[in-house]
Design a protein around this motif. Structure first.
Motif, mmCIF file in Angstrom:
data_model
loop_
_atom_site.group_PDB
_atom_site.id
_atom_site.type_symbol
_atom_site.label_atom_id
_atom_site.label_comp_id
_atom_site.label_asym_id
_atom_site.label_seq_id
_atom_site.Cartn_x
_atom_site.Cartn_y
_atom_site.Cartn_z
ATOM 1 N N LEU A 18 44.634 37.254 40.743
ATOM 2 C CA LEU A 18 44.422 37.736 39.390
ATOM 3 C C LEU A 18 43.469 36.759 38.547
ATOM 4 C CD1 LEU A 18 45.524 39.088 36.614
ATOM 5 C CD2 LEU A 18 46.878 36.984 36.343
ATOM 6 N N LEU A 19 43.299 35.451 38.990
ATOM 7 C CA LEU A 19 41.919 34.751 38.179
ATOM 8 C C LEU A 19 40.963 35.303 38.683
ATOM 9 C CD1 LEU A 19 40.833 32.477 36.483
ATOM 10 C CD2 LEU A 19 41.239 30.943 38.771
ATOM 11 N N HIS A 20 40.676 35.670 39.850
ATOM 12 C CA HIS A 20 39.521 35.898 40.345
ATOM 13 C C HIS A 20 38.998 37.338 39.966
ATOM 14 C CE1 HIS A 20 37.504 32.381 42.036
ATOM 15 N NE2 HIS A 20 38.677 32.130 42.131
ATOM 16 N N GLY A 21 39.880 38.306 39.967
ATOM 17 C CA GLY A 21 39.967 39.651 39.389
ATOM 18 C C GLY A 21 39.368 39.535 37.999
ATOM 19 N N LEU A 22 39.975 38.634 36.976
ATOM 20 C CA LEU A 22 39.493 38.565 35.615
ATOM 21 C C LEU A 22 37.952 38.058 35.781
ATOM 22 C CD1 LEU A 22 43.032 36.938 34.102
ATOM 23 C CD2 LEU A 22 41.824 39.292 33.657
ATOM 24 N N LEU A 23 37.841 37.129 36.687
ATOM 25 C CA LEU A 23 36.388 36.543 36.494
ATOM 26 C C LEU A 23 35.476 37.659 37.102
ATOM 27 C CD1 LEU A 23 36.978 33.044 38.007
ATOM 28 C CD2 LEU A 23 36.586 33.725 35.600
ATOM 29 N N LEU A 24 35.783 38.522 37.812
ATOM 30 C CA LEU A 24 34.865 39.696 38.236
ATOM 31 C C LEU A 24 34.760 40.652 36.854
ATOM 32 C CD1 LEU A 24 33.569 41.696 40.161
ATOM 33 C CD2 LEU A 24 35.783 42.536 40.640
ATOM 34 N N ILE A 25 35.776 40.667 36.255
ATOM 35 C CA ILE A 25 35.692 41.656 35.014
ATOM 36 C C ILE A 25 34.925 40.929 33.954
ATOM 37 C CG2 ILE A 25 37.033 42.651 32.877
ATOM 38 C CD1 ILE A 25 39.285 42.995 34.926
ATOM 39 N N TYR A 26 35.027 39.473 33.910
ATOM 40 C CA TYR A 26 34.077 38.824 32.842
ATOM 41 C C TYR A 26 32.697 38.888 33.181
ATOM 42 C CZ TYR A 26 32.605 34.518 30.304
ATOM 43 O OH TYR A 26 31.797 33.807 29.640
ATOM 44 N N SER A 27 32.520 38.746 34.585
ATOM 45 C CA SER A 27 30.963 39.065 35.164
ATOM 46 C C SER A 27 30.432 40.540 34.817
ATOM 47 C CB SER A 27 30.892 38.460 36.374
ATOM 48 O OG SER A 27 31.467 39.499 37.383
ATOM 49 N N LEU A 28 31.256 41.358 35.000
ATOM 50 C CA LEU A 28 30.833 42.736 34.622
ATOM 51 C C LEU A 28 30.491 43.042 33.174
ATOM 52 C CD1 LEU A 28 33.202 45.040 36.523
ATOM 53 C CD2 LEU A 28 30.868 44.604 37.306
ATOM 54 N N GLY A 29 31.017 42.139 32.163
ATOM 55 C CA GLY A 29 30.701 42.031 30.892
ATOM 56 C C GLY A 29 29.373 41.906 30.758
ATOM 57 N N SER A 56 35.630 44.214 28.436
ATOM 58 C CA SER A 56 35.571 43.318 29.392
ATOM 59 C C SER A 56 36.291 41.926 28.661
ATOM 60 C CB SER A 56 34.298 43.060 30.083
ATOM 61 O OG SER A 56 33.323 42.481 29.220
ATOM 62 N N LEU A 57 35.691 41.546 27.571
ATOM 63 C CA LEU A 57 35.952 40.228 26.948
ATOM 64 C C LEU A 57 37.550 40.262 26.314
ATOM 65 C CD1 LEU A 57 32.925 39.282 25.015
ATOM 66 C CD2 LEU A 57 33.734 38.334 26.964
ATOM 67 N N ALA A 58 38.110 41.349 26.115
ATOM 68 C CA ALA A 58 39.326 41.504 25.686
ATOM 69 C C ALA A 58 40.390 41.284 26.927
ATOM 70 C CB ALA A 58 39.671 42.858 24.768
ATOM 71 N N VAL A 59 40.017 42.247 27.940
ATOM 72 C CA VAL A 59 40.869 42.219 28.992
ATOM 73 C C VAL A 59 40.823 40.635 29.751
ATOM 74 C CG1 VAL A 59 40.995 42.959 31.354
ATOM 75 C CG2 VAL A 59 40.657 44.575 29.460
ATOM 76 N N TYR A 60 39.635 40.169 29.716
ATOM 77 C CA TYR A 60 39.626 38.670 30.297
ATOM 78 C C TYR A 60 40.406 37.690 29.528
ATOM 79 C CZ TYR A 60 37.361 34.052 31.110
ATOM 80 O OH TYR A 60 37.379 32.870 31.236
ATOM 81 N N ALA A 61 40.252 37.831 28.122
ATOM 82 C CA ALA A 61 41.121 36.862 27.174
ATOM 83 C C ALA A 61 42.739 36.912 27.354
ATOM 84 C CB ALA A 61 40.839 37.234 25.778
ATOM 85 N N LEU A 62 42.949 37.973 27.343
ATOM 86 C CA LEU A 62 44.564 38.392 27.656
ATOM 87 C C LEU A 62 44.913 37.945 28.831
ATOM 88 C CD1 LEU A 62 44.839 41.933 25.762
ATOM 89 C CD2 LEU A 62 45.652 39.821 24.993
#
Length: 123
Positions: A18-29, A56-62
């Motif tokens: 989950l963490l690394h999926g979120l970091l992927l989303i963060y990098s896509l931002g 992407s920032l909202a999804v990452y923050a949550l």
């Protein structure tokens, strides 16, 4: 001192993924941010890509808050450096940027640091 509970071995992998999926989303931002910066100011493309940055920032923050409930902060924060590796990959794939030996060595140093911090936290 209030510490997050240590997850069992069977629960660590899903939280780590989950963490690394979120970091992927963060990098896509960041990728969308660069595309927005290359767009004409106030054009549809400009708003589209900056909207994707905000999403992407909202999804990452949550998601980040959920990860921190299940993982020590030091492990989660150290893993955030993996976005440098994603940045290298996005630069190569989408912008034709070269991955030099110095950049590759830097990425290896970052990944080694992440492994050391995560391994130390697991002991």
């Amino acid at each position: 001192m209030n510490r997050c509970p240590e997850p069992s071995a069977g629960r660590k992998l899903p939280v780590f993924l989950l963490l690394h999926g979120l970091l992927l989303i963060y990098s896509l931002g960041s990728l969308c941010s660069k595309w927005a910066a290359q767009s004409e100011f106030l054009s549809f493309r400009f708003f589209l890509f900056y909207g994707l940055v905000l999403l992407s920032l909202a999804v990452y923050a949550l998601g980040w808050q959920q990860v921190l409930k299940r993982m020590p902060l030091v492990t989660a924060y150290a893993s955030k450096a993996v976005t440098v590796v994603w940045g290298l990959l996005w630069g190569l794939l989408f912008f034709g940027e070269a991955i030099t030996l110095q950049k590759a060595l830097g990425a290896v140093v970052i990944m080694t640091g992440i492994v050391l911090v995560v391994r130390e936290d697991g002991e």
